[in-house]
Design a protein around this motif. Sequence first.
Motif, PDB file in Angstrom:
ATOM      1  N   MET A 135    -112.888  36.807  -1.721  1.00 56.91           N
ATOM      2  CA  MET A 135    -114.130  36.834  -2.596  1.00 56.91           C
ATOM      3  C   MET A 135    -114.082  37.606  -4.006  1.00 56.91           C
ATOM      4  N   ARG A 136    -114.708  37.072  -4.863  1.00 55.83           N
ATOM      5  CA  ARG A 136    -114.618  37.462  -6.305  1.00 55.83           C
ATOM      6  C   ARG A 136    -115.010  39.059  -6.464  1.00 55.83           C
ATOM      7  N   SER A 137    -115.803  39.318  -5.404  1.00 55.08           N
ATOM      8  CA  SER A 137    -116.257  40.816  -5.701  1.00 55.08           C
ATOM      9  C   SER A 137    -115.786  42.071  -4.900  1.00 55.08           C
ATOM     10  N   LEU A 170    -114.337  45.369  -6.395  1.00 56.41           N
ATOM     11  CA  LEU A 170    -115.276  45.884  -7.374  1.00 56.41           C
ATOM     12  C   LEU A 170    -115.780  47.213  -7.058  1.00 56.41           C
ATOM     13  N   SER A 171    -115.424  48.053  -7.854  1.00 54.10           N
ATOM     14  CA  SER A 171    -116.229  49.302  -7.767  1.00 54.10           C
ATOM     15  C   SER A 171    -116.991  49.829  -9.086  1.00 54.10           C
TER      16      SER A 171
END
Lengths: 423, 145
Positions: free
Chosen positions: A1-3, A6-7
């Motif tokens: 998943m692309r996200s 992500l932080s």
Amino acid sequence: MRSSGLSLDQAPPEDIPFRFFLTAPVFGLLAGSLILYRGVIVFSSSWHFETIALTHLITLGWIMMIMMGAFYQLVPVLAGGQVPWIALSRAVHFFMIIGILALAGGLIQISQLLFPVAISALLLAFTVFLTQLLTALFRVKANRPVVVAMRISLISLALAVSLGVLEIGAITGLWPPLIERSIVKNLHVTLALSGGIGGLIVGVGFHVIPMFYLSSPFPEKRAVWILRAGMFSLAAVSVMLLNSAGSALLFTAMLPGVTASIIFTLTVWQMLLKRKRKVVDATLRFWQIGLLAFPLSLLCLAAHLFWPDERLTFAFGLLFLMGFAATITNGMLYKIVPFLIWFHRFSTLVGKVKVPLLKDILPAKRTSGQLLQAALAMLTLLPGALLQIDWLVRAGAIFWLISSGWLFLNLIFAFRQKPVTND
Amino acid sequence: MQTINEYMAADHARCDQLYADGEAELLSGSFENGREKMLAFEAGMRRHFEMEEAILFPAFEEATGMTQGPTMVMRAEHVQMNGVLAQIKESLEIDDPDTTLGAGETLLMLIQQHNMKEEGMLYPMVDQQLTAQVPDLIQKMDAIE
Ligand SMILES: [Fe+2]
Ligand SMILES: [Fe+2]
């Protein structure tokens, strides 16, 4: 998943932006000393080695230092990308200092041996910096205007640095000149100033005015149009310069970019006038001075095409570098630095102990005094260079020295604010 | 159809306006009006946090399985902002407009960079991954007092 991965907490360690920010006024002091020492001679020819040294003390030493710190800090917030190998940024800072000092030292003829040092150190610093930032920015999927502007800025800087290195090598006989010197110079200046510096300030300007002063947002379609026109002009002017085109053609190539710059200026000015917050602070004034100097500098540049008087070059340089870029970056420091100190050192203590507010970390009376000195420096250096008046130039240098020293002390003051440990 | 990003960004703008109004009143010296507007701002912020923490974030966490991700960071920033909001409220109670304005400036910087991250990353992710639930989420958030 692309996200995944992500932080939203990707801010670099506080020492990274600060080491860049704190260095800028120190190079400001060196630049001021050079003007004070040499007087009006530094405004006699744009080919003069001391003039080139002065220019780079300001562009690399002041503007680029702040830009680098800002890139490291702002990319995670504005673009949402993580800057990789963040610890290497400390080496970037170190090699920038070595490179700038060696370049300036070589140019003021301390020793020819400094040029190879300058080339290696600057190439190293910029290669690491550009690799980090371009990796971060090309990973970001969103093509928000600020992301596009930052990419334009970084690519222009890459080209400008390459041309600069090519030129130092040719001057010192490390390799034969590939292109005619005046072409290299004009291309280098165009890419560094309009693409590199202009690109970042415009991109950041889209966002920070609404953020700081709660103005209406910068219209997105207009932002896209401004960036396209700017990119078109940047490419067109470069092609024209490489083909030694005449003034009329160059002017035509510049026109969309100049128009876009003026539209940017007018839009931001309008946003500032109609801002929801009525508060007036030093940062606002710094932006206003910068926004006045910007179109004036472009006017001098355009005039220079048809009236090739070196004094117009100096007026352009002073207005663009000191009036526009150094002023706006200076103002931005006054917003970013106290906030970062607060964020890194005090935000987790809120509610537990009494924490200082931004106005305690950097009081307003400290910043407005420096603003006045910066403005006085501009108002004396400009006529001094235009009318070639030595004492006026030296007076301007003194104001500039006071302004740089004051900025340095202000940053140190903010930097010293630490939570009190009660034991 | 309204997206989460549009709906939430509009609420950010509404809170911004409340703050700007309160600040303008305090700067012009009318403390009573300033206090009233600042309290409206404070209530607006707390309502916004509740919309996120009670409805939006749990929905996102459930759909993506990410509980240690962006929402955790956003919640932590809410805690910080709530701390400064409390300071603002306290300063309004003891008639100390200097502290109100100073704390307001500090809070505003926090809010702006926080909102930037939500509007730039978190809300678009919600719109992308919870598309079907958007009208329902908006309706639930609208119902919060
Ligand atoms: Fe939030
Ligand atoms: Fe929010």
